[in-house]
Design an enzyme around this catalytic site. Structure first.
Site, PDB file in Angstrom:
ATOM      1  N   LEU A   1       0.842  -1.193   0.000  1.00  0.00           N
ATOM      2  CA  LEU A   1       0.000   0.000   0.000  1.00  0.00           C
ATOM      3  C   LEU A   1       0.877   1.244   0.000  1.00  0.00           C
ATOM      4  O   LEU A   1       1.837   1.333   0.780  1.00  0.00           O
ATOM      5  CB  LEU A   1      -0.896   0.010   1.243  1.00  0.00           C
ATOM      6  CG  LEU A   1      -1.678   1.302   1.517  1.00  0.00           C
ATOM      7  CD1 LEU A   1      -2.740   1.537   0.443  1.00  0.00           C
ATOM      8  CD2 LEU A   1      -2.317   1.257   2.905  1.00  0.00           C
ATOM      9  N   SER A   2       0.565   2.207  -0.868  1.00  0.00           N
ATOM     10  CA  SER A   2       1.222   3.507  -0.884  1.00  0.00           C
ATOM     11  C   SER A   2       2.726   3.339  -1.098  1.00  0.00           C
ATOM     12  O   SER A   2       3.133   2.810  -2.131  1.00  0.00           O
ATOM     13  CB  SER A   2       0.888   4.256   0.412  1.00  0.00           C
ATOM     14  OG  SER A   2       1.268   5.604   0.330  1.00  0.00           O
TER      15      SER A   2
END
Length: 356
Positions: A195-196
């Site tokens: 994520l991210s």
């Protein structure tokens, strides 16, 4: 939690400074955020969405019903902390071994958390351990400490952490190999997702270790080679790219599943297109639905293919913020109202074992 909320709020403020044609102030803001200094930005209320009651239609064996009162999956399997070191440094990691594991070869999923998160937070938010217990997978969560990055971001924007057998990619690949050596793992079913900043690092690993990872999942992340320092990282997150970037990025050599909210104000949705540069619509598969997921948020799924025949799925979550789609509010940066990214990723992974 102040660091967690403040970091992404600082990114938003930096974007605003760029829009006001004040790049010096924007660069200073991101420098102070990453160094742990206060930026005095009030956190928005939307970063932690309240959990909604969402009916989810099963698709195959990957249906998962989430409730806040679920028994912790860690009580069923074995979730332990370990450490790995090589010439690039040392990283701890959490390892989840499902309760049904009996030594037979099983898939391995490497999960890379986002900024300000840790392994426990990411496991709670994605609920990947729940799926792993149901479907017989081992999950490993490498941990980025504050000593390596003040906000615990994977350093995807540093040249030293973008190459094979160097820096953080070598540490994550080393952790992967260590788990494969200590447990019975099917070498053709090893996957990485994040994520991210973790998604950006997953994209780097997909590019640099195609013989190790059979497929990769990138949620709200950026393409490999998107940046070379903090200013270029900020520009990339805003949706820009430096000159020559398109020439640098080649289509992934392993299958990809990409999730991104089109209301993401932290990492612009255009970065998902950059990850999938070189892919085109797979006309042979476009008529087939990606899943039977029903969610409160609308979403669009495109099935893609590269000139070399590598498959990809691109999920655009309409109105979604910078958060793991369909995640549990027990973890940070989750959007419980979105389609189930964890289930979709696992379904995609297991459908794409490494071919060579």
């Amino acid at each position: 939690m102040k660091l967690n909320e403040g970091f992404l709020d600082s990114m938003k403020e930096a974007f605003a400074r760029f829009k006001e044609h004040d790049p010096a102030a924007a660069t200073d803001l991101i420098r102070r955020a990453l160094s742990g200094e206060s930026t005095h930005v009030e956190p928005p209320q939307a970063q932690r969405p309240e959990r909604a009651k969402v009916d989810t239609t099963p698709f195959g064996r990957f249906h998962k019903t989430r409730t806040e009162t679920d028994t912790a999956v860690e009580d069923r399997g074995h979730f332990s902390r370990k450490s790995y070191a090589n010439a690039a440094g040392q990283r701890d990691y959490k390892l989840y071994v499902p309760s049904g594991y009996r030594g037979e070869p099983v898939p391995l999923i490497v999960m890379l958390h986002g900024c300000t998160q840790d392994a426990d937070d990411f496991a709670a938010g994605t609920q990947m351990n729940t799926l792993a217990d149901e479907h017989g997978c081992i999950v490993v969560y490498p941990i980025q400490p504050q000593g390596a990055n003040p906000s615990k971001c994977w350093n995807w924007f540093k040249p030293a952490d973008q190459a094979r057998e160097r820096g953080e990619p070598s540490l994550i690949a080393g952790i992967t190999r260590e788990v494969m050596a200590s447990h019975s793992v099917d070498p053709k079913r090893v996957y990485v997702a994040g994520l991210s900043a973790g998604g950006a690092m997953a994209a780097i690993l997909a590019q640099t270790y195609p013989e190790l990872y059979a497929a990769a999942g990138v949620h709200s992340g950026l393409a490999a080679g998107s940046a070379h320092d903090l200013p270029s990282a900020l520009a990339a997150m805003r949706g820009g790219q430096r000159p020559g970037h398109a020439k640098m990025t080649q289509p992934s050599r392993c299958p990809l599943i990409v999730f991104h909210g089109d209301a993401d104000s932290t990492v612009h949705h255009a970065n998902a297109d950059a990850i999938l540069r070189g892919f085109s619509v797979d006309t042979a598969a476009s008529a087939a639905p990606a899943s039977d997921i029903v969610s409160a948020r609308k979403y669009t799924v495109r099935k893609l293919v590269s000139p070399e025949g590598t498959r990809a799925e691109f999920w655009t979550i309409h109105g979604a913020p910078h958060a793991w789609s369909g995640g549990s509010s027990r973890g940070s940066y989750t959007d419980p109202t979105g389609p189930d990214a964890s289930a979709a990723m696992l379904r995609f992974f297991l459908a794409h074992p490494r071919q060579h």
